[in-house]
Design an enzyme around this catalytic site. Sequence first.
Site, PDB file in Angstrom:
ATOM      1  N   LYS A  13       1.959  -3.894   6.718  1.00  0.00           N
ATOM      2  CA  LYS A  13       2.400  -3.906   4.945  1.00  0.00           C
ATOM      3  C   LYS A  13       4.058  -3.476   5.225  1.00  0.00           C
ATOM      4  O   LYS A  13       4.629  -4.146   4.485  1.00  0.00           O
ATOM      5  CB  LYS A  13       1.659  -2.549   4.710  1.00  0.00           C
ATOM      6  CG  LYS A  13       0.141  -2.918   4.347  1.00  0.00           C
ATOM      7  CD  LYS A  13      -0.264  -4.022   3.471  1.00  0.00           C
ATOM      8  CE  LYS A  13      -1.501  -4.727   3.417  1.00  0.00           C
ATOM      9  NZ  LYS A  13      -1.771  -5.961   2.848  1.00  0.00           N
ATOM     10  N   SER A  25       0.766  -1.306   0.024  1.00  0.00           N
ATOM     11  CA  SER A  25      -0.148   0.025  -0.118  1.00  0.00           C
ATOM     12  C   SER A  25       0.846   1.163  -0.115  1.00  0.00           C
ATOM     13  O   SER A  25       2.053   1.423   0.421  1.00  0.00           O
ATOM     14  CB  SER A  25      -0.839  -0.048   1.351  1.00  0.00           C
ATOM     15  OG  SER A  25      -1.405   1.297   1.545  1.00  0.00           O
ATOM     16  N   TYR A  68      -2.162  -1.823  11.128  1.00  0.00           N
ATOM     17  CA  TYR A  68      -2.432  -1.988   9.726  1.00  0.00           C
ATOM     18  C   TYR A  68      -1.303  -1.776   8.905  1.00  0.00           C
ATOM     19  O   TYR A  68      -0.712  -2.393   8.155  1.00  0.00           O
ATOM     20  CB  TYR A  68      -3.780  -1.783   9.131  1.00  0.00           C
ATOM     21  CG  TYR A  68      -3.760  -1.732   7.531  1.00  0.00           C
ATOM     22  CD1 TYR A  68      -4.011  -2.664   7.050  1.00  0.00           C
ATOM     23  CD2 TYR A  68      -3.655  -0.554   6.992  1.00  0.00           C
ATOM     24  CE1 TYR A  68      -4.143  -2.779   5.629  1.00  0.00           C
ATOM     25  CE2 TYR A  68      -3.439  -0.390   5.487  1.00  0.00           C
ATOM     26  CZ  TYR A  68      -3.767  -1.732   4.981  1.00  0.00           C
ATOM     27  OH  TYR A  68      -3.763  -1.438   3.605  1.00  0.00           O
TER      28      TYR A  68
HETATM   29  N1  UFG Z   1     -13.135  10.207   4.016  1.00  0.00           N
HETATM   30  C1  UFG Z   1     -14.111  10.966   4.026  1.00  0.00           C
HETATM   31  N2  UFG Z   1     -15.406  10.542   4.354  1.00  0.00           N
HETATM   32  C2  UFG Z   1     -15.508   9.111   4.738  1.00  0.00           C
HETATM   33  C3  UFG Z   1     -14.529   8.395   4.279  1.00  0.00           C
HETATM   34  C4  UFG Z   1     -13.241   8.854   3.848  1.00  0.00           C
HETATM   35  O1  UFG Z   1     -14.122  12.303   4.125  1.00  0.00           O
HETATM   36  O2  UFG Z   1     -16.780   8.666   5.352  1.00  0.00           O
HETATM   37  C5  UFG Z   1     -11.939  10.803   3.309  1.00  0.00           C
HETATM   38  C6  UFG Z   1     -10.712  10.652   4.063  1.00  0.00           C
HETATM   39  O3  UFG Z   1     -10.498  11.449   5.005  1.00  0.00           O
HETATM   40  C7  UFG Z   1      -9.670  10.565   3.167  1.00  0.00           C
HETATM   41  C8  UFG Z   1     -10.386  10.146   1.718  1.00  0.00           C
HETATM   42  O4  UFG Z   1     -11.669  10.271   1.944  1.00  0.00           O
HETATM   43  O5  UFG Z   1      -9.299  11.915   2.663  1.00  0.00           O
HETATM   44  C9  UFG Z   1     -10.053   8.670   1.468  1.00  0.00           C
HETATM   45  O6  UFG Z   1     -10.439   7.876   2.494  1.00  0.00           O
HETATM   46  P1  UFG Z   1     -10.229   6.304   2.436  1.00  0.00           P
HETATM   47  O7  UFG Z   1     -10.563   5.697   4.020  1.00  0.00           O
HETATM   48  O8  UFG Z   1     -11.142   5.650   1.377  1.00  0.00           O
HETATM   49  O9  UFG Z   1      -9.052   5.887   2.151  1.00  0.00           O
HETATM   50  P2  UFG Z   1      -7.534   6.014   2.691  1.00  0.00           P
HETATM   51  O10 UFG Z   1      -6.687   7.117   1.956  1.00  0.00           O
HETATM   52  O11 UFG Z   1      -7.619   6.609   4.143  1.00  0.00           O
HETATM   53  O12 UFG Z   1      -7.151   4.690   3.159  1.00  0.00           O
HETATM   54  C10 UFG Z   1      -6.675   3.949   1.941  1.00  0.00           C
HETATM   55  C11 UFG Z   1      -7.047   2.466   2.429  1.00  0.00           C
HETATM   56  C12 UFG Z   1      -5.986   1.940   3.496  1.00  0.00           C
HETATM   57  C13 UFG Z   1      -4.515   2.366   3.043  1.00  0.00           C
HETATM   58  C14 UFG Z   1      -4.390   3.801   2.944  1.00  0.00           C
HETATM   59  C15 UFG Z   1      -3.142   4.167   2.330  1.00  0.00           C
HETATM   60  O13 UFG Z   1      -8.320   2.094   2.848  1.00  0.00           O
HETATM   61  O14 UFG Z   1      -6.127   0.478   3.785  1.00  0.00           O
HETATM   62  O15 UFG Z   1      -5.581   4.093   1.679  1.00  0.00           O
HETATM   63  O16 UFG Z   1      -2.734   3.241   1.486  1.00  0.00           O
HETATM   64  F1  UFG Z   1      -3.650   2.252   4.300  1.00  0.00           F
END
Ligand code: UFG
Length: 341
Positions: A155, A126, A151
């Site tokens: 990785k 990731s 988590y």
């Molecule tokens: N977000 C919102 N509202 C929500 C969900 C997410 O505003 O209900 C925002 C988050 O704050 C972030 C963006 O949308 O700015 C993306 O969030 P995700 O949770 O979809 O993805 P992340 O980038 O946080 O995490 C993903 C994977 C993880 C991994 C990470 C980095 O889910 O497993 O990328 O690789 F670790």
Amino acid sequence: MARILVTGGMGYIGSHTVVELLNSGYDVVIVDNLSNSRVEVLQGIGQITGKHPDFENVDCTDYNEMSNIFAKYSDIQAIIHFAASKAVGESVEKPVMYYRNNIDSLLTLLELMKVHKVENIVFSSSCTVYGQPDILPVDESAPIKPALSPYGNTKQINEEIIRDAAYADKNIHAVLLRYFNPIGAHPSALIGELPNGIPNNLLPYVTQTAAGLRQKLRIFGDDYNTPDGSCIRDYIYVVDLAKAHVIAVQRMLERKAETNVEVFNLGTGRGLSVLEIVETFKKVTGVDVPYEIVARREGDIEQVWADPRKANAVLGWKAQATVEETLLSAWRWQEHLAQQA
Ligand code: UFG
């Protein structure tokens, strides 16, 4: 054609990869304990491909069961290892469970690879390993930053375990694929993401809100140092991502790599903000997504997007889908789920 063992092959990225493997003529055996997936996924895979991969409902940390699988499918030539727990927040609450599951499964595979002379493994890593990169877009030479969650740490640790194992045993060939943010669903809408309970990730939350299953999307922060204040990510179409796995496997089987461990960023090279995703989703689907801005989410990276040029050049792979097509596919999948309900 070669047989590929796909751990976690019933999951979101795993199932899309199984489809691409089958469409490319590979034989597949899926090992999945269905801890975060459903057995119906097999039907979707069958409907799309007209093929029926072998499926074993087994936990990858169970050495004896896995040993039986390696014995039963003695023609396995490569492994794609997706099986893992993946919820960042849950990993903070249940770190031991995360370390046990994510690390034990890899160790079991590496031990059995040696016993059964399976030499090739693709590992689902990731972009989380980069933390908040100092330079954007981020390429594979960027430093690994301290993990922000158990988590993320699994990785990093698993990447190191693979590097050490491949250093000690030059017969081991590994490809570490660092995914950015996979979204969307197969164009058939027969497989897609199946979040367990309330989604953690942005896209399933957006589609469920659009479908009326959730009242409002909460956007976590609009006061970041980005053009519109919301976080930026590199959203990659899951089918494009899946195709990269097929290419990586082929490259390993053909022994084309110059080193026995290779690492590739899999992203589009384009960063989009949370607000841009929501607005584009509304535009392409014509469906409203009510939202509110709330406080920042702990542990969120402000902005990250990939420099995918190494994967482009070396693998001859490039993300193809537009974000519009990708978001529409996510919505078609949500509509499909509504029809099933
Ligand atoms: N977000 C919102 N509202 C929500 C969900 C997410 O505003 O209900 C925002 C988050 O704050 C972030 C963006 O949308 O700015 C993306 O969030 P995700 O949770 O979809 O993805 P992340 O980038 O946080 O995490 C993903 C994977 C993880 C991994 C990470 C980095 O889910 O497993 O990328 O690789 F670790």
